[in-house]
Design an enzyme around this catalytic site. Structure first.
Site, PDB file in Angstrom:
ATOM      1  N   ARG A  77      -2.556   9.610  -7.597  1.00 22.80           N
ATOM      2  CA  ARG A  77      -2.095  10.411  -6.966  1.00 22.80           C
ATOM      3  C   ARG A  77      -1.422   9.645  -5.353  1.00 22.80           C
ATOM      4  O   ARG A  77      -1.620   8.724  -5.141  1.00 22.80           O
ATOM      5  CB  ARG A  77      -2.899  11.294  -5.820  1.00 22.80           C
ATOM      6  CG  ARG A  77      -3.688  11.987  -7.376  1.00 22.80           C
ATOM      7  CD  ARG A  77      -4.741  13.026  -6.615  1.00 22.80           C
ATOM      8  NE  ARG A  77      -5.897  12.696  -5.528  1.00 22.80           N
ATOM      9  CZ  ARG A  77      -6.547  12.457  -4.229  1.00 22.80           C
ATOM     10  NH1 ARG A  77      -6.714  14.226  -3.908  1.00 22.80           N
ATOM     11  NH2 ARG A  77      -7.520  12.148  -3.733  1.00 22.80           N
ATOM     12  N   SER A 139     -10.426   2.260  -6.458  1.00 19.67           N
ATOM     13  CA  SER A 139     -11.506   2.290  -7.440  1.00 19.67           C
ATOM     14  C   SER A 139     -12.018   1.751  -8.892  1.00 19.67           C
ATOM     15  O   SER A 139     -12.143   2.388  -9.239  1.00 19.67           O
ATOM     16  CB  SER A 139     -11.837   4.076  -7.530  1.00 19.67           C
ATOM     17  OG  SER A 139     -11.652   4.674  -6.010  1.00 19.67           O
ATOM     18  N   ASP A 193     -13.355   4.966  -3.797  1.00 23.88           N
ATOM     19  CA  ASP A 193     -13.062   6.209  -3.537  1.00 23.88           C
ATOM     20  C   ASP A 193     -14.709   6.106  -2.804  1.00 23.88           C
ATOM     21  O   ASP A 193     -15.081   7.284  -2.008  1.00 23.88           O
ATOM     22  CB  ASP A 193     -13.221   7.388  -4.985  1.00 23.88           C
ATOM     23  CG  ASP A 193     -13.893   6.808  -5.631  1.00 23.88           C
ATOM     24  OD1 ASP A 193     -14.692   5.614  -5.817  1.00 23.88           O
ATOM     25  OD2 ASP A 193     -13.824   6.411  -7.097  1.00 23.88           O
TER      26      ASP A 193
END
Ligand code: ADP
Length: 447
Positions: A77, A139, A193
Site C-alpha cells: 500500500r 516488515s 509494522d
C-alpha cells in the site's frame, strides 16, 4: 465429552504433547530472557534485538503531510497521511498488486515497480507537485544502521527477489525513485509494522511501550533504556530510550525449543517455505495455526478416531485449513454451539457425527491455548525487563483481532507469569501506515 470414552482417551493422549507443563513454560521464558540479553549485547542470539533508532520522542506536536510506503503486510500500500498534533486527520490509501513474478524476480524490477506505483499515487492524489517526506514500512528482518538505513537480512513471507538481501532497501528505493524521475520524495525513515504499531499506540495511550503483531507472522518491540543498548551505529542525540525490535519470529531456531516440539510442528516446518527457521512463528502465528489443526485432524482420521477414518481430498491439501476457521471454531467453543464447526466440516466435504465435532473443537482449543501461552511467556519477560509501573501493549494483527479467546488467555497467562507487572492489551489498527508517518515526523525533528 465424547459418547465413546475410549476414543476420548486416545484423542487426549495424542494431543497431550500440545499441553505445556508449567515447567516447560518457565523454561521457554528463561531461554527467551537469556536470548534477549544475548541479542542486546551483540552476542549470538536467535533474537535480533535490532536498534530502530527511534527514541521515545512523540511529542504530540507532529503536524504535516507524510507519505508512507507499506511493504510486507498482506497488501502493498501507499498512503498519504496528514497529521495534526500527532493525530491522523487525513488518510488516503491505494493498494497495489505485486505479482508473483515481481516477488520472485530481480530486486531491481521490484523496486522499479514500487517507484512506478509511487509515481501513480502522487498523481492520483494531486500531490505530484509537492515536496514530500516519506516513511518506508518494510516488515522483514532487517539490520538498521540509522533511522533511514535498513539492510535486508532475509526475505520472509512470499518474497524472494534476488539481489536485495544484504543491501540497504532505502538506498534501492531511493535509486529507483531517482531513475523514475519526476518525484520530489525524500525517504527519511524505515521501520517495520511492529514499530509502527507501537508508535501509533503511543498516540492513543501514553503508557504504550510495547508493540506486538499477531497476524501472518509475529513479532514484538519495546522501549529499552538507551544505556543498555550496545549496538549503536548512528549518531546519538542523548536518547534516554530507544525502540528495540526483538524480531521474535525466529526465536528458538537451531533447536532451542525442541523440548516443546511435537511431530506436528516438525511437519509444519518441513512443509513450509522456510524450513528450519522461524521456529517460534510456526507455533503461534496466523500463517501456521490452521495448518497445525489440519495436520492433527488428518492424523486423528488416520488413527480412525474421527470421520470414521475417512478423509476428503480437501482436508489432505497443505495449507487448506485457514486460521480463520480456527477462530470460527473457537466461537463455537465460547458460545457452546456447533454451527460454525459444522459448516467448516461441510466445506471440507467431511462426513461427521457429534463426537467428531467435539474433537475438532477440542483440537482448535488445544492449538490456540498453546500459542497464547507461548506468546504470553515471552511477553511477560519483556515486561519484567522493562520494570515499568504500567505498560500498555499495542497489538495488531488478524489473529489477535478475530480469535475470540486469544486476548483473554493472554491477559490471564501474562498476569500469572509476571504478577508484579501490570499491563493492558490494546488493539491498535494500521500502525504500519500511520506509524510510518509518525516515524517520519520524528526523524525530521532529529535531523
Ligand atoms: P498481515 O499479513 O499484515 O499480518 P493480518 O494481520 O490480517 O495481516 O494477518 C493475516 C493472517 O491472519 C493470515 O495468516 C490469516 O490466516 C490470519 N487470519 C485471517 N483472518 C483470521 C481470523 N478471523 N482469525 C484468525 N486468524 C486470521
Amino acid at each position: 465429552v465424547l459418547s465413546n470414552p475410549k476414543t476420548e482417551e486416545k484423542v487426549k493422549e495424542l494431543l497431550q504433547c500440545f499441553r505445556l507443563t508449567g515447567e516447560n513454560v518457565l523454561k521457554v521464558s528463561d531461554i527467551f530472557a537469556d536470548e534477549m540479553e544475548n541479542g542486546i549485547n551483540d552476542r549470538p542470539s536467535t533474537l535480533l534485538m535490532e536498534n530502530t533508532y527511534i527514541p521515545e520522542l512523540l511529542q504530540g506536536t507532529e503536524t504535516g503531510d507524510y507519505l508512507a510506503l507499506d511493504l510486507g503486510g498482506t497488501n502493498f500500500r501507499i498512503l498519504l497521511v496528514g497529521l495534526q498534533k500527532g493525530r491522523t486527520v487525513r488518510e488516503e490509501v491505494t493498494q497495489y498488486h505485486i505479482s508473483d513474478e515481481l516477488r520472485l524476480g530481480s530486486g531491481e524490477d521490484l523496486f522499479d515497480y514500487l517507484a512506478d506505483c509511487l509515481y501513480d499515487f502522487v498523481h492520483k492524489h494531486g500531490v505530484a507537485n509537492r515536496k514530500l517526506r516519506m516513511g518506508f514500512t518494510f516488515s522483514f528482518p532487517m539490520h538498521q544502521r540509522a533511522l533511514d538505513v535498513g539492510v535486508l537480512i532475509k526475505w520472509t513471507k512470499s518474497f524472494a527477489s534476488t539481489g536485495v538481501e544484504g543491501n540497504d532497501v532505502v538506498d534501492m528505493l531511493r535509486n529507483a525513485i531517482h531513475k523514475k524521475g519526476g518525484l520530489d520524495v525524500e525517504i527519511i525513515a524505515i521501520l517495520n509494522d511492529t514499530t509502527g504499531t507501537l508508535l501509533q499506540g503511543c498516540v492513543l495511550d501514553s503508557n504504550a511501550a510495547v508493540g506486538l503483531i499477531l497476524g501472518t507472522g509475529s513479532n514484538a518491540c519495546y522501549m529499552e533504556r538507551a544505556e543498555r543498548v550496545s549496538h549503536w551505529e548512528a549518531e546519538r542525540h542523548g536518547e534516554k530510550e530507544v525502540i528495540i525490535d526483538i524480531e521474535w519470529g525466529a526465536f528458538g531456531d537451531g533447536g532451542l525449543l525442541n523440548f516443546i516440539r511435537t511431530d506436528f510442528d516438525k511437519q509444519v516446518d518441513t512443509n513450509s517455505l522456510f524450513a528450519s527457521s522461524f521456529t517460534f512463528e510456526k507455533y503461534i502465528s496466523g500463517k501456521y495455526l490452521g495448518e497445525l489443526v489440519r495436520l492433527i485432524l488428518v492424523n486423528l482420521a488416520n488413527h480412525r478416531l474421527i470421520f470414521g477414518g475417512i478423509m476428503s481430498k480437501k482436508i489432505q491439501q497443505i495449507d487448506s485449513f485457514l486460521t480463520k476457521y480456527v477462530s470460527q471454531i473457537e466461537e463455537d467453543n465460547v458460545n457452546n454451539t456447533l454451527c460454525n464447526t459444522e459448516e467448516i466440516l461441510k466445506l471440507f466435504d467431511l462426513d461427521y457425527n457429534e463426537d467428531d465435532i467435539q474433537v475438532v473443537k477440542y483440537v482448535s482449543e488445544v492449538v490456540s491455548i498453546r500459542a497464547a501461552m507461548l506468546v504470553s511467556s515471552c511477553l511477560s519477560e519483556v515486561l519484567k525487563r522493562m520494570k515499568r509501573p504500567f505498560v500498555t501493549v499495542a497489538v495488531d494483527g488478524s489473529l489477535f483481532k478475530h480469535h475470540p479467546r486469544f486476548k483473554l488467555w493472554m491477559e490471564k497467562f501474562v498476569k500469572l507469569l509476571a504478577p508484579q507487572h501490570p499491563f493492558k492489551l490494546m488493539l491498535v489498527e494500521d500502525g504500519s501506515g500511520k506509524g510510518a508517518a509518525l516515524a517520519t515526523a520524528i526523524a525530521e525533528r532529529l535531523r
